[in-house]
Design a protein around this motif. Structure first.
Motif, mmCIF file in Angstrom:
data_model
loop_
_atom_site.group_PDB
_atom_site.id
_atom_site.type_symbol
_atom_site.label_atom_id
_atom_site.label_comp_id
_atom_site.label_asym_id
_atom_site.label_seq_id
_atom_site.Cartn_x
_atom_site.Cartn_y
_atom_site.Cartn_z
ATOM 1 N N GLY A 106 0.768 -1.236 0.000
ATOM 2 C CA GLY A 106 0.000 0.000 0.000
ATOM 3 C C GLY A 106 0.797 1.282 0.000
ATOM 4 O O GLY A 106 0.218 2.376 -0.028
ATOM 5 N N ALA A 107 2.127 1.192 0.040
ATOM 6 C CA ALA A 107 2.945 2.402 -0.006
ATOM 7 C C ALA A 107 2.821 3.052 -1.381
ATOM 8 O O ALA A 107 2.642 2.369 -2.395
ATOM 9 N N GLU A 108 2.931 4.368 -1.402
ATOM 10 C CA GLU A 108 2.840 5.110 -2.657
ATOM 11 C C GLU A 108 4.156 5.841 -2.907
ATOM 12 O O GLU A 108 4.699 6.484 -2.003
ATOM 13 N N SER A 124 -0.546 12.670 -2.161
ATOM 14 C CA SER A 124 -0.742 11.336 -1.588
ATOM 15 C C SER A 124 -1.403 11.404 -0.212
ATOM 16 O O SER A 124 -1.096 12.272 0.606
ATOM 17 N N ARG A 125 -2.281 10.435 0.019
ATOM 18 C CA ARG A 125 -2.882 10.271 1.340
ATOM 19 C C ARG A 125 -2.516 8.923 1.961
ATOM 20 O O ARG A 125 -3.071 8.527 2.990
ATOM 21 N N SER A 126 -1.584 8.244 1.332
ATOM 22 C CA SER A 126 -1.135 6.961 1.861
ATOM 23 C C SER A 126 -0.407 7.166 3.188
ATOM 24 O O SER A 126 0.278 8.179 3.389
ATOM 25 N N GLU A 127 -0.550 6.214 4.084
ATOM 26 C CA GLU A 127 0.152 6.292 5.369
ATOM 27 C C GLU A 127 1.650 6.106 5.197
ATOM 28 O O GLU A 127 2.437 6.596 6.012
ATOM 29 N N ILE A 141 4.833 6.435 2.358
ATOM 30 C CA ILE A 141 5.244 6.929 1.048
ATOM 31 C C ILE A 141 6.731 6.668 0.839
ATOM 32 O O ILE A 141 7.504 6.525 1.797
ATOM 33 N N TYR A 192 4.527 13.388 8.489
ATOM 34 C CA TYR A 192 5.242 12.158 8.161
ATOM 35 C C TYR A 192 6.621 12.174 8.819
ATOM 36 O O TYR A 192 7.188 13.239 9.088
ATOM 37 N N TRP A 252 6.591 7.594 7.052
ATOM 38 C CA TRP A 252 5.391 7.006 7.646
ATOM 39 C C TRP A 252 4.652 8.073 8.428
ATOM 40 O O TRP A 252 5.267 8.802 9.224
#
Length: 288
Positions: free
Chosen positions: A191-193, A211-214, A216, A254, A273
């Motif tokens: 799920g990383a972007e 990005s809204r990923s937890e 990256i 992050y 993260w």
């Protein structure tokens, strides 16, 4: 055999100046901390360490710093520089210096060591984040102004502030070789972007700031020296691209926690993260 010890003698401080000059490929001595400054640090609550090649009888690495305080009064140790002679790099000397530094600072009764490092240099990111277990939450543009040594020339001096929480479970596990990240591809599957990556053979692509990923990933150049040789404009392009990404995402909460690489493809990425510092220091990782 490499031995690390605290420096105390005038001739050792003089030799430490020579180590600095070679470690950072300085054209002269103006960028090195003079022997009298190192002596003053060592004699007034600071710490100056030397790494010695016992067979050759010479100093091959140096690390120095001093006790400091945050605006709120919290005391910490500031590690200003750690360097290794050119011919002795990549043999674990820097790791030994930092481990001994941690031991001595723990004896001082402190739990935090800070320093700055260049977030564009992939080896710096690997050493600090993956090997030592530091975290980085703050990015500063042109921290030192112009630096004239061969490593930093033409790059400016953007830095991130490393936080080494030396009593934390995270640091203990990292120093023992634990908490290793999966490959970049595996992190993407989890799920990383990727918010910055190579667009062509050497140049950076356009930073993705939405990005809204937890978790990256930020790609770094594999070798700054190779970039300079291929096109002198490339390091500056990477500096501007990574600056944009770091300032944006660190400003949104992050934390830079690790470095992962596909060594066969010669591509490496910093892992950021969006997680509380407390959870990170307890040893939590997004891939567990």
């Amino acid at each position: 055999m490499v031995q690390v010890r605290i420096l105390t003698r005038p001739e050792e401080f003089q030799e430490a100046v020579e180590v600095q000059k070679e470690a950072w490929r300085m054209p002269d001595y103006r960028e090195a901390a003079p022997a009298h400054v190192l002596r003053g640090i060592a004699d007034n609550g600071g710490l100056v360490l030397g790494a010695f090649d016992e067979e050759k009888g010479e100093m091959i690495g140096v690390s120095y710093g001093f006790i400091a305080s945050e605006p709120g009064g919290r005391m910490y140790f500031y590690s200003h520089a750690t360097g290794v002679r050119e011919g002795a790099k990549y043999r674990g000397v820097g790791f030994l210096l930092k481990k001994r530094q941690r031991e001595e600072v723990l004896r001082m009764g402190l739990d935090l060591i800070k320093w700055t490092y260049d977030p564009l240099q992939s080896l710096n990111s690997y050493f600090n984040l993956s090997k030592l277990g530091v975290v980085a939450r703050t990015y500063v543009r042109d921290y030192y102004g112009e630096i004239r040594d061969s490593i930093n020339v033409g790059l400016g001096s953007d830095r991130v502030k490393a936080e080494w929480w030396i009593k934390s479970r995270r640091v203990e596990e990292k120093l023992a070789g634990g908490l290793k990240p999966p490959s970049p591809a595996a992190l993407v599957e989890l799920g990383a972007e990727t918010v910055l990556e190579r667009a062509d053979q050497l140049g950076p692509g356009e930073p993705a700031l939405g990005s809204r990923s937890e978790v990256i990933l930020v790609e770094l150049p594999w070798s700054i020296d190779e970039l300079r040789a291929a096109d002198p404009s490339l390091p500056k392009r990477w500096r501007l691209a990574t600056r944009t990404v770091y300032e944006h995402y660190l400003g949104r909460g992050y934390v830079a926690i690790d470095y992962t690489a596909d060594r066969k493809a010669r591509r490496g990425y910093v892992v950021l993260w969006r997680k509380s510092l407390e959870n990170i220091l307890e040893g939590e990782v997004p891939w567990s």
